[in-house]
Design an enzyme around this catalytic site. Structure first.
Site, PDB file in Angstrom:
ATOM      1  N   LEU A 128       0.827  -1.211   0.000  1.00  0.00           N
ATOM      2  CA  LEU A 128       0.000   0.000   0.000  1.00  0.00           C
ATOM      3  C   LEU A 128       0.859   1.257   0.000  1.00  0.00           C
ATOM      4  O   LEU A 128       0.402   2.336   0.348  1.00  0.00           O
ATOM      5  CB  LEU A 128      -0.943   0.000   1.214  1.00  0.00           C
ATOM      6  CG  LEU A 128      -1.869  -1.211   1.320  1.00  0.00           C
ATOM      7  CD1 LEU A 128      -2.715  -1.128   2.585  1.00  0.00           C
ATOM      8  CD2 LEU A 128      -2.770  -1.325   0.095  1.00  0.00           C
ATOM      9  N   GLU A 163      13.646   7.235  -4.895  1.00  0.00           N
ATOM     10  CA  GLU A 163      13.491   5.781  -4.743  1.00  0.00           C
ATOM     11  C   GLU A 163      14.295   5.040  -5.816  1.00  0.00           C
ATOM     12  O   GLU A 163      14.938   4.037  -5.542  1.00  0.00           O
ATOM     13  CB  GLU A 163      12.010   5.391  -4.807  1.00  0.00           C
ATOM     14  CG  GLU A 163      11.792   3.930  -4.519  1.00  0.00           C
ATOM     15  CD  GLU A 163      10.607   3.630  -3.619  1.00  0.00           C
ATOM     16  OE1 GLU A 163      10.348   2.443  -3.383  1.00  0.00           O
ATOM     17  OE2 GLU A 163       9.954   4.560  -3.139  1.00  0.00           O
ATOM     18  N   ASP A 175       2.749   5.389  -7.482  1.00  0.00           N
ATOM     19  CA  ASP A 175       2.622   5.434  -6.017  1.00  0.00           C
ATOM     20  C   ASP A 175       2.836   6.852  -5.491  1.00  0.00           C
ATOM     21  O   ASP A 175       2.019   7.391  -4.749  1.00  0.00           O
ATOM     22  CB  ASP A 175       3.625   4.487  -5.365  1.00  0.00           C
ATOM     23  CG  ASP A 175       3.338   3.032  -5.690  1.00  0.00           C
ATOM     24  OD1 ASP A 175       2.324   2.761  -6.359  1.00  0.00           O
ATOM     25  OD2 ASP A 175       4.142   2.170  -5.292  1.00  0.00           O
ATOM     26  N   TYR A 225       8.042  -9.915 -13.451  1.00  0.00           N
ATOM     27  CA  TYR A 225       7.803  -8.545 -13.923  1.00  0.00           C
ATOM     28  C   TYR A 225       8.667  -8.261 -15.150  1.00  0.00           C
ATOM     29  O   TYR A 225       8.180  -7.769 -16.171  1.00  0.00           O
ATOM     30  CB  TYR A 225       8.129  -7.586 -12.779  1.00  0.00           C
ATOM     31  CG  TYR A 225       7.993  -6.118 -13.085  1.00  0.00           C
ATOM     32  CD1 TYR A 225       6.768  -5.474 -12.969  1.00  0.00           C
ATOM     33  CD2 TYR A 225       9.109  -5.367 -13.449  1.00  0.00           C
ATOM     34  CE1 TYR A 225       6.650  -4.114 -13.226  1.00  0.00           C
ATOM     35  CE2 TYR A 225       8.992  -4.011 -13.705  1.00  0.00           C
ATOM     36  CZ  TYR A 225       7.767  -3.385 -13.593  1.00  0.00           C
ATOM     37  OH  TYR A 225       7.651  -2.036 -13.848  1.00  0.00           O
TER      38      TYR A 225
END
Length: 390
Positions: A128, A163, A175, A225
């Site tokens: 989340l 990040e 995000d 991925y």
């Protein structure tokens, strides 16, 4: 949820001094409602900010030190604000450190050092977006304290850069963008390539978003991925026979794809591409449903998204499938799907408020019987993006 007064007391216990100069900020977690594995294909995503996230208390210091602490772990540290470097041993602290570093790279000089106390309400590893929440609240707070502009799109980009480069995690923009730009009772229709976005009202009335954490550790995500990205790139190469300018699957519509998908010879690659193009179409149809306040149709699109991720994109796995299957059997559930990268992580379901306790009980029991794992459930509302509290 801890009150600002409680956190202020913890701040003073940690760093000393008076309460008068302490400022408080908050950034939410996020959930993606529909539009999965579309971001790196130049398509739309549809995330929303949650009401719980990360609260940051901050105060200027008289020296050039950066004091970092959290209510969630016993770890704390003081370091020189002008010589920030990544250190694996610093764990979560590398997220705020990365923001300080990236702000300095942009030419922002800090007028003083700072003490920062973080209070995180996002469950660890639930998918989340706790790291984005920490990054965005740090950037917003430091820019505010220094009297600098707080452009939330710029803050999202700076947080993503931190990040990617400081922390070495190759995340997309979704995000940080949702955390920085969310709005209460709205979700964000975001085109990941151009950062064009629209706030779409999400008036769910008697229906609540329930996030189900499978508590399955996600082991396959990175390799799967990368494989999915390569398959989507191969589909683009094959479709260039009909569309020479094509760079990303998101650049063609469903009608164009269906007329030319025979050009993709490998069935697996064709399935991957079909999911992406149909998912982008589902996102756009979802907007029409929500603008018409048709939650039942939106729920059907959620179901269609999960089924496609399971059958065509093959990223769900037995845990997510078991949780979704159990959720759909509960009366009062309009839709349920995986959210995030897949192979574990979370589901999101749209559940009537009268059915929530039954949902937790029945889905929890069936999921544990099917997998041997114990899930966690969070009933969520859609909240604002990053903001100053006091």
């Amino acid at each position: 949820m801890a009150s600002i007064q409680q956190l202020t007391q913890q701040f003073i216990q940690q760093f000393g001094g008076e309460a008068a100069e302490i400022k408080a900020f908050h950034a939410p977690g996020r959930v993606n409602l529909i539009g999965e594995h579309t971001d790196y294909n130049g398509g739309y995503v549809f995330p929303a900010a949650l009401t719980f996230g990360t609260t940051l208390l901050i105060r200027k210091r008289d020296d050039r030190q950066l004091g970092l602490a959290t209510t969630n772990f016993p770890s704390s540290k003081s370091l020189a604000i002008d010589t920030i470097v990544y250190d694996e041993a610093d764990d979560w602290m590398n997220y705020p450190k990365g923001i300080v570093y990236e702000l300095q790279q942009k030419g922002i000089t800090f007028s003083s050092g700072y003490d920062l106390l973080f209070h995180g309400e996002i469950p660890n590893g639930a998918g989340l977006s706790s790291s984005a929440s920490i990054e965005v609240v740090t950037a917003y707070a430091l820019l505010t304290m220094e009297g600098k502009p707080t452009d939330t799109v710029e803050i999202a980009l700076l947080s993503q850069k931190s990040e990617n480069e400081f922390n070495g995690v190759q995340c997309g923009i979704m995000d940080q963008f949702a955390v920085a730009n969310g709005k209460k009772d709205h979700a964000i229709l975001l085109m990941c390539d151009t950062l064009e976005y629209e706030l779409v009202p999400f008036q769910s009335g008697a229906y609540k978003l329930v996030i189900g954490n499978t508590n399955k550790r996600r082991g396959l995500v990175d390799s799967a991925y990368n494989e999915r990205r390569q398959q989507c790139e191969q589909a683009v190469v094959d479709l260039q026979a009909a569309f020479p300018e094509l760079k990303l699957l998101g650049q063609i519509n469903l009608e164009q794809f269906n007329a030319n998908k025979h050009l993709i010879k490998d069935e697996v690659v064709r399935n991957r591409a079909q999911h992406v193009v149909e998912e982008i179409d589902r996102v756009l149809r979802s907007m029409d449903a929500l603008k018409a306040n048709d939650l039942a149709t939106f729920g059907q699109y959620m179901n269609g998204s999960h089924d496609s991720l399971r059958d065509l994109y093959e990223v769900t796995g037995p845990e997510l499938d078991a949780m979704v299957a159990a959720a759909r059997q509960v009366p009062g559930v309009l839709g349920s799907r995986m959210t995030g990268a897949g192979f574990g992580g979370c589901t999101v379901s749209l559940v009537h408020e009268d059915s929530i306790e039954r949902f937790k009980e029945e889905v929890g029991r069936q999921y544990t019987e099917a997998t041997g794992l114990t899930p966690d459930f969070y009933v969520c509302s859609i909240g604002n993006g990053v903001e100053q509290l006091q």
